[in-house]
Write a protein that holds these residues in place. Structure first.
Motif, PDB file in Angstrom:
ATOM      1  N   VAL A  28     -19.753  14.243   7.450  1.00 61.70           N
ATOM      2  CA  VAL A  28     -18.848  15.246   6.917  1.00 61.70           C
ATOM      3  C   VAL A  28     -17.367  14.913   7.582  1.00 61.70           C
ATOM      4  N   ALA A  38     -17.770  14.178   2.155  1.00 60.40           N
ATOM      5  CA  ALA A  38     -19.084  14.058   2.887  1.00 60.40           C
ATOM      6  C   ALA A  38     -19.642  12.782   1.943  1.00 60.40           C
ATOM      7  N   VAL A  90     -18.925  18.421  -1.773  1.00 61.90           N
ATOM      8  CA  VAL A  90     -18.916  19.197  -0.927  1.00 61.90           C
ATOM      9  C   VAL A  90     -17.833  20.415  -1.007  1.00 61.90           C
ATOM     10  N   LEU A  99     -23.512  20.899   0.596  1.00 60.20           N
ATOM     11  CA  LEU A  99     -23.555  19.765  -0.087  1.00 60.20           C
ATOM     12  C   LEU A  99     -24.225  19.815  -1.389  1.00 60.20           C
TER      13      LEU A  99
END
Length: 103
Positions: A28, A38, A90, A99
């Motif tokens: 991330v 992400a 994300v 996510l």
């Protein structure tokens, strides 16, 4: 879409966080503008974890061999990687980074 919480949202701008969740690895990143991104947590070059990866000018830099990936689409931007890495939808929700693992 079914978003899954994976880590607290205290990722500072310009930094990355390596996360393992249910046997999978993710990286991330929060760019300098504060936008979250992400990607898969393993480098496509040697399948090593991207833990400790740096974020520079819109690219993730692999800490092992210096491969570069575009933060927005996962495209390989520099050797030794020739294949990109998967990106994930994300979002931030209730203090967590989530996510969409079904995407």
């Amino acid at each position: 879409m079914a978003f899954t919480p994976i880590t607290p949202c205290d990722v500072a701008p310009g930094t990355t966080r390596f996360v393992q969740h249910e046997g999978a690895a993710f990286l991330v990143a929060r760019d300098g503008d504060g936008t979250l991104h992400a990607v898969d947590g393993l480098c496509s070059h040697a399948l090593l974890p991207l833990a400790g990866a740096r974020l520079r000018r819109g690219h993730i830099i692999c800490p092992h061999h210096g491969a570069r990936f575009d933060i927005t689409n996962g495209a390989a931007k520099g050797p030794p990687a020739h294949c990109g890495i998967k990106t994930w939808l994300v979002r931030e929700n209730n203090g967590m980074i989530e996510l969409d693992l079904d995407a």
